[in-house]
Design a protein around this motif. Structure first.
Motif, short mmCIF file in Angstrom:
data_model
loop_
_atom_site.label_atom_id
_atom_site.label_comp_id
_atom_site.label_asym_id
_atom_site.label_seq_id
_atom_site.Cartn_x
_atom_site.Cartn_y
_atom_site.Cartn_z
N HIS A 155 9.33 3.36 100.70
CA HIS A 155 9.95 4.68 100.80
C HIS A 155 11.47 4.52 100.99
O HIS A 155 12.03 4.88 102.03
N VAL A 156 12.14 3.95 99.99
CA VAL A 156 13.57 3.64 100.16
C VAL A 156 14.39 4.92 100.31
O VAL A 156 14.06 5.97 99.74
N GLY A 157 15.43 4.80 101.10
CA GLY A 157 16.33 5.94 101.30
C GLY A 157 17.30 6.02 100.14
O GLY A 157 18.32 5.34 100.12
N VAL A 254 8.83 3.88 95.73
CA VAL A 254 8.58 5.32 95.59
C VAL A 254 9.48 5.94 96.65
O VAL A 254 9.04 6.27 97.74
N GLY A 255 10.76 6.04 96.32
CA GLY A 255 11.76 6.41 97.33
C GLY A 255 11.79 7.90 97.61
O GLY A 255 11.03 8.68 97.03
N GLU A 256 12.71 8.28 98.48
CA GLU A 256 12.82 9.68 98.88
C GLU A 256 13.06 10.58 97.66
O GLU A 256 12.55 11.70 97.59
N LEU A 316 6.70 14.93 104.62
CA LEU A 316 5.55 15.82 104.43
C LEU A 316 5.09 15.77 102.98
O LEU A 316 3.89 15.69 102.69
N ALA A 317 6.05 15.81 102.06
CA ALA A 317 5.70 15.73 100.64
C ALA A 317 4.99 14.41 100.34
O ALA A 317 4.05 14.36 99.54
N ALA A 318 5.44 13.35 101.01
CA ALA A 318 4.85 12.03 100.77
C ALA A 318 3.39 12.00 101.25
O ALA A 318 2.52 11.46 100.57
N ILE A 319 3.13 12.61 102.39
CA ILE A 319 1.76 12.64 102.90
C ILE A 319 0.86 13.38 101.90
O ILE A 319 -0.21 12.90 101.51
#
Ligand code: ARG
Length: 575
Positions: A155-157, A254-256, A316-319
């Motif tokens: 989850h890279v910034g 699969v970054g921000e 939240l979107a990632a969850i």
């Protein structure tokens, strides 16, 4: 069933059940026998009988003659069990013949997301990223080995307001110069220069703000420049990952920014479910049970007053994506302890929104800090500090010297200067020092301790492995065909018992998401091997005994190699 203790436990549970239904005996390893069960005490209290009596009744009902050679009841009602050597030998023969060393795949594989590493674009990878990267990677390896479908998610910034100033700085510096600086790992210099211009030059600050708007509105040229920044940083991250020997590749990124398009929908859904509250102009959710120091309810901000989305909405979107699209039933977040509240609040809000339905588990696999000798943070993610890549360079250099020293001390003369081995030992030492500490705790980064050939260290385990390999090499021995070894000497038996503990140790490490449990097991195994090797000659005349001991040696080397491999640590053939 390859966990020998579980077999005894099941039989005991049945016997206990026949004496008093529903009783749940605790079984643990014991110094007096191999295992001890103390459940009779609780049952006795319930039934108003003497513990010894209850224990005797359990033993009368117990059928373990194929597993144990001795079952004794102690005066206070403990049941002490000793495995039969035949049973152990038999299981060791089966283990030797099994590529998976007795570790079965889980009956019900899950899709498990492991969110780990997650460095920020155009920011240096510090020693602070070490723990998430190394622990996350070990968990990913262990879970896959058990048969789960693991999805690594880095989850890279790579999105947000700082990119305005970073892109403007890129333009000022020129694309070529930027590429050179970033791919050489000068990320901090680049970031700080951008920051400095932003703070000192109002014109630059203005341009940066406008650039953020352009980025968010999808301006093609701005997106192109943004991609240059991301690509160069990712190139550098990959360099560090390869040096560190972790599994992460471009496919795992699969970054921000990936979740950007989903944020409107996320907020709409929260709104439709009636969960949004406007608080100080921002749209928030107040999950029950979260309060600040004064006891006021804490908001999770999903949309700021200026309409921008932040870190929380992305999570939240990632969850939602991980559960709905990837089909995950377990989400592991290998993230430092300071983000505990953020993650717990995200999990709570996601559950309220129905994005974490029952049966799906989200877990914060938290960890402590890496400290310097002064017991302060060795480096923080935000502040300056030790670059991870420099740390790895130093580790390899120091390992080369440590190996040389060990050889000199042992009178083994000069080994060939072997960079590959030094890299395995140096990087392995750093990773092992991290993994062998309970992740909840902080630890002090100490070169001498992590590179020692004694104690619970990477080099000690690697050396135990290499030493076994050298037994075969020196004697020109073939690895014997798998067969049940003879466990006549107590040290042979102790080693055999340690070997058979591998599947259980792995399951326990995974169940607690705690690689240090696997480390502790491997250390015990290597210690049992050392006792055995010092007490029992391997290359004896008697062919049966020699082969039996060689089976134990080979099996030990294989478990060490497999165990280290699951931690992401290589096992050199010689050291
Ligand atoms: N990029 C963040 C940082 O450097 C870590 C992200 C952790 N993962 C997550 N899903 N929030 O602090």
């Amino acid at each position: 069933m390859h966990d020998i203790r579980a077999e005894v436990e099941q039989r005991l549970a049945r016997a206990f059940d026949s004496v008093s239904s529903g009783s749940d005996p605790v079984v643990r390893p014991s110094g007096r026998a191999d295992l001890q069960a103390n459940g009779a005490i609780a049952v006795a209290r319930q039934l108003g009988r003497a513990p010894v009596e209850v224990a005797r009744a359990v033993v009368d009902a117990l059928e373990v003659s194929d597993l144990c050679e001795r079952v004794e009841v102690s005066g206070n009602g403990f049941i002490n069990l000793t495995y039969s050597s035949e049973f152990l030998a038999d299981r060791l023969g089966a283990m030797a013949a099994d590529d998976r060393l007795g570790v079965e795949r889980v009956d019900q594989p899950e899709v498990v997301v492991v969110d780990y590493s997650a460095p920020n674009v155009a920011k240096e990878m510090h020693v602070g990223h070490l723990r998430t990267t190394v622990i996350g990677d070990a968990l990913a390896r262990m879970l896959s080995f058990l048969g789960h479908d693991v999805r690594r998610q880095n989850h890279v910034g790579d999105w947000g307001t700082p990119f305005g100033m970073l892109i403007e700085h890129l333009i000022d510096l020129g694309e070529e110069e930027t590429a050179a600086e970033l791919s050489a790992g000068d990320l901090t210099r680049f970031y700080q220069a951008a920051r400095a211009s932003f703070d000192s030059d109002p014109g630059f600050a203005d341009r940066s703000r406008r650039r953020v708007v352009l980025l968010q509105s999808g301006d093609p040229e701005t997106l192109r420049l943004w991609r240059v920044l991301v690509a160069q940083s990712v190139r550098y991250f990959n360099l560090v990952y390869r040096r560190l020997g972790v599994l992460l590749t471009d496919d795992d990124i699969v970054g921000e920014s990936f979740f950007n398009d989903m944020l409107d929908e996320v907020v709409e859904e929260l709104d439709a479910k009636g969960l949004l509250v406007v608080h100080d102009g921002a749209r928030c959710v107040f999950p029950p049970g979260f309060t600040n120091r004064n006891g006021d309810p804490l908001p999770l901000i999903v949309q700021k007053s200026d309409g921008g989305y932040g870190y929380a909405s992305t999570d939240l979107a990632a969850i939602r994506y991980r559960v709905r699209t990837l089909g995950a039933t377990r989400l592991l977040y290998v993230v430092g302890a300071p983000q505990a509240q953020h993650l717990e609040m995200c999990f709570a809000v996601a559950a309220m929104a129905g994005w974490l339905p029952p049966g799906v588990q989200a877990v914060h696999v938290s960890f402590g800090s890496v400290l310097g000798a002064d017991h302060r943070m060795l480096a923080s993610r935000s502040g300056g500090g030790v670059k991870l890549i420099d740390l790895l360079d130093e580790a390899v250099e120091r390992a080369a010297r440590a190996i040389e020293q060990r050889r000199a001390d042992a009178g083994e003369g000069d080994g060939a200067d072997d960079h590959a081995t030094a890299a395995m030992v140096g990087v392995g030492a750093v990773k092992y020092a991290d993994l062998s500490t309970d992740r909840a705790r902080d630890y002090v980064f100490d070169w001498d301790r992590m590179l020692a050939f004694e104690g619970n260290t990477g080099p000690y385990l690697q050396y135990a492995h290499a030493r076994i390999r050298s037994i075969f090499r020196r004697a020109g021995m073939e690895v014997p065909a798998p067969s049940p070894p003879v466990l006549a000497d107590p040290r042979e038996r102790a080693l055999g018992l340690a070997l058979l503990g591998f599947p259980r140790a792995l399951h326990e490490a995974v169940a607690a998401y705690s690689p240090h449990k696997l480390c502790a097991y491997l250390f015990d195994l290597a210690s049992a091997f050392t006792d055995f090797y010092e007490g029992c000659r391997v290359l004896v005349e008697d062919r049966r005994q020699r082969e039996s001991r060689l089976v134990l040696c080979d099996l030990t080397a294989r478990v060490l190699r497999q165990g280290l491999g699951l931690l992401g640590i290589e096992a050199p053939e010689r050291m």
